[in-house]
Design an enzyme around this catalytic site. Structure first.
Site, PDB file in Angstrom:
ATOM      1  CG  HIS A   2      64.493 -14.061  -2.529  1.00  0.00           C
ATOM      2  ND1 HIS A   2      64.078 -15.215  -1.928  1.00  0.00           N
ATOM      3  CD2 HIS A   2      65.634 -13.713  -1.889  1.00  0.00           C
ATOM      4  CE1 HIS A   2      64.937 -15.543  -0.966  1.00  0.00           C
ATOM      5  NE2 HIS A   2      65.892 -14.652  -0.923  1.00  0.00           N
TER       6      HIS A   2
ATOM      7  CG  HIS B  59      53.695 -16.912  -4.430  1.00  0.00           C
ATOM      8  ND1 HIS B  59      53.449 -17.349  -3.155  1.00  0.00           N
ATOM      9  CD2 HIS B  59      54.618 -17.773  -4.947  1.00  0.00           C
ATOM     10  CE1 HIS B  59      54.201 -18.419  -2.913  1.00  0.00           C
ATOM     11  NE2 HIS B  59      54.906 -18.698  -3.980  1.00  0.00           N
ATOM     12  CD  GLU B  60      55.253 -18.498  -8.713  1.00  0.00           C
ATOM     13  OE1 GLU B  60      56.487 -18.579  -8.609  1.00  0.00           O
ATOM     14  OE2 GLU B  60      54.483 -19.334  -8.199  1.00  0.00           O
TER      15      GLU B  60
ATOM     16  CG  HIS C 148      59.406 -17.376  -5.524  1.00  0.00           C
ATOM     17  ND1 HIS C 148      59.850 -17.688  -4.268  1.00  0.00           N
ATOM     18  CD2 HIS C 148      58.264 -18.084  -5.703  1.00  0.00           C
ATOM     19  CE1 HIS C 148      59.013 -18.553  -3.719  1.00  0.00           C
ATOM     20  NE2 HIS C 148      58.047 -18.797  -4.559  1.00  0.00           N
TER      21      HIS C 148
HETATM   22 ZN   LIG Z   1      56.484 -20.118  -4.125  1.00  0.00          ZN
END
Ligand SMILES: [Zn+2]
Length: 628
Positions: free
Chosen positions: A414, A407-408, A411
């Site tokens: 991204h 998940h991190e 980011h």
């Molecule tokens: Zn998040």
């Protein structure tokens, strides 16, 4: 304007149900030394950092030279915004250095003071550049819209377009500055946080012969225990404690909601909801569609609850039965395995994505393990535009930690893609798209784990994780969003919110979502005080984004899995566009319209498919129903 904020990731805290996580992890004394972040990539030394900070303070003060010049010509505006942007970029980099350094060692007052220096620097920058918005807002919307199309201002196209659109809602410079000065006293969020986290004398109960304190983190931990009587006692005791403060909690929330409603009216919005969503350029139709779709599919949530009842082997499901894991035997992982699984799962994202991810995961850009004095939870910080992202987490070997890692770094990549493709002014993206990029990675990981599970028990574990995540992020957050809309409606219609009224409204929604009237679950009236435990109600229409993110992420993951070559290109374009347009528009351009029913229906088909698979596994392997 163009203000870049650090991006703490709330998703993990959200899933674990923590209010505000305690700042530090308790840890054994003999923990071996842990890898640290490569902070030298930001500044070679604290001295270099301090020198840059001192110089930047002077640079900030000199930004007053642009005051009164902005509307003279497009060229004058471009050179002012470029100069401000350069200082913003340095200020962000200074903050990243001091913030990361302090977060690994919260006991160090020197590091905390350096972080505080950057907070003051940021405040000074905001204050000095406070003239920008009012000066531009004094231009006519037509002229702003015309300037937005000029090549000289291409980096600021979205910023200027939005300003033109928001012009009817921007008041005179004097009024805006008076309101901004009053803002700190109109919010009750800090008073709420103090009461809910520090002032309440927390009760203790005996579990397994040991006295356990039920503060918010104790509650989040002990509500999952397998011993059912203990769970009931945890719920009864914890909520009875909250109930003693219902009047004060009610008054704080009433005050905060009234502030939202008043500000919306002063700015000529027809509701607090439309004001809050307009500040992020999201149509109210998205919010309405989300709430409508969740309500149309409550039978899916309730099917999941029946599956949970079957797995727990209870004759009546209670609200205190929602947290224990469906499968008790949980797999464990090393950080190396987390890295490998994240790489394998994100293969559908293509070579360039994988190359960036591979580089990130093998550099010292992650502070992976808990240590004494380190901040708890997890976040990605991508604000150092010319450097690279950093991730903080507290890896403990559970599947949830592997998922947090994926998940991190969702980011993180991204930010890397947006930085490659965008200038500073539009590289930063909104929360609305941020949580899509991270949740797509979680979805891909979840799909990968289910596809490669080697035993029925293992497969059921991952299905259970995915289903519980959908309950917590889609249904629970939409229930919160619906509650938030209702309590603002009450105030907009001239009513006020007492603790008693809030509990009644919250209880009605809880009953509707969890199917109490249909006999799906029983909920004791004492648990209706749960609203007082949720800090997000002070964030002014924030939580719906968790539900829209998971909806968009599933639709995008499905498109990626279909092997459609356009799907990957569309998705990577979404990431590369950073904050160049509204989050809603960017996701729509990638093929998912969150103001339409289709993506929500697809998410519900996916959830029903998981429930079907779980029930089939249980039919074929009844031994899975035997809890130790
Ligand atoms: Zn998040």
């Amino acid at each position: 304007m163009l203000r870049r904020t650090l991006r703490p990731c709330l998703a993990t805290a959200l899933l674990s149900g923590l209010n505000l996580a305690p700042l530090q992890m308790a840890l054994a004394e003999d923990t071996p030394p842990r890898p640290h972040w490569a902070l030298a990539d930001l500044y070679p030394s604290v001295t270099a950092w301090q020198q840059t900070l001192d110089r930047t303070r002077d640079d900030i003060d000199r930004l007053t030279r642009f005051k009164g010049t902005l509307s003279q010509s497009p060229e004058a505006l471009a050179s002012a915004l470029d100069a401000i942007g350069r200082i913003e970029k340095t200020t962000a980099r200074l903050s990243v250095y001091a913030g990361l350094d302090a977060d690994e060692d919260l006991n160090s007052s020197k590091k905390r003071e350096r972080a505080a220096q950057t907070t003051r620097l940021q405040a000074r920058l905001n204050s000095v550049t406070g003239y920008v918005t009012p000066e531009l807002a004094a231009m006519t919307p037509d002229e702003l819209a015309r300037w937005a199309k000029l090549p000289a201002l291409s980096d600021y196209r979205y910023f200027l377009t939005r300003l033109a659109e928001r012009a009817p809602h921007i008041l005179s410079a004097d009024t805006e500055s008076a309101l901004a000065a009053m803002a700190p006293v109109t919010s009750t969020e800090n008073s709420y946080a103090l009461l809910a986290n520090a002032d309440i004398p927390w009760p203790a109960i005996t579990i397994d012969g040991v006295s356990r304190t039920l503060d918010p983190s104790g509650y989040a931990h002990w509500r999952k225990v397998d011993e059912r009587d203990a769970r009931e006692q945890v719920f009864d005791t914890f909520w009875a404690t909250f109930h003693q403060y219902a009047d004060t909690f009610g008054s704080l929330l009433d005050h905060d909601v009234t502030a939202h409603v008043t500000s919306a009216r002063l700015h000529h919005y027809d509701s607090a909801l439309s004001a809050a969503l307009d500040s992020n350029d999201i149509p109210v139709a998205v919010y309405d569609q989300l709430v409508h779709s969740a309500n149309a599919h409550l039978d899916t949530l309730q099917r999941y609850l029946r599956l949970r009842q079957r797995l727990l082997g209870v004759t009546t499901l209670h609200y205190y039965d929602i947290y224990p894991p469906l499968i008790q035997k949980a797999p464990e992982f090393t950080l190396d395995q987390a890295r490998q699984l994240t790489m394998e799962a994100t293969r559908p994202l293509g070579e360039h994505y994988q190359a960036l991810l591979d580089k990130a995961l093998h550099a010292n850009w992650t502070s992976p393990y808990p240590s004494k004095g380190k901040r708890s939870g997890a976040y990605m910080n991508g604000a150092a535009y010319d450097v690279h992202p950093y991730v903080l987490m507290n890896f403990n070997g559970r599947f949830g930690d592997v998922s947090t890692y994926a998940h991190e770094w969702g980011h993180g990549v991204h930010s890397m893609l947006a930085t490659e493709a965008q200038p500073w002014a539009t590289a930063d993206y909104s929360i609305f798209t941020a949580e899509v990029a991270s949740t797509v990675n979680e979805m891909l990981l979840s799909d990968h784990m289910m596809a490669t599970a080697t035993t029925p028990e293992n497969k059921l574990f991952y299905i259970g994780q995915a289903l519980e995540s959908l309950r917590a992020t889609f249904f629970r957050q939409t229930q919160f969003a619906e509650f938030e809309r209702e309590i603002h409606d009450v105030v907009e219609q001239g009513g006020s919110l007492s603790g008693q009224r809030l509990s009644r409204m919250y209880g009605e929604l809880l009953h509707k979502y969890y199917g109490v009237d249909k006999g799906v679950m029983e909920i004791k009236p004492a648990y209706n005080i749960e609203w007082a435990y949720v800090p997000h109600f002070y964030y002014n229409f924030y939580v719906y984004q968790y539900a829209t993110s998971v909806t968009a992420a599933r639709a995008l993951a499905d498109r990626l899995a279909s092997g459609d070559p356009a799907a990957r290109a569309d998705y990577l374009t979404l990431l590369k566009r950073g904050g160049a347009d509204s989050g809603y528009q960017l996701i729509r351009d990638a093929g998912v319209d969150l103001a339409e029913p289709a993506p929500y229906e697809a998410l519900m088909r996916y959830m029903n498919g998981l429930i079907d698979q779980a029930n089939t596994l249980l039919d074929q392997h009844p031994e899975l129903l035997e809890r130790s």
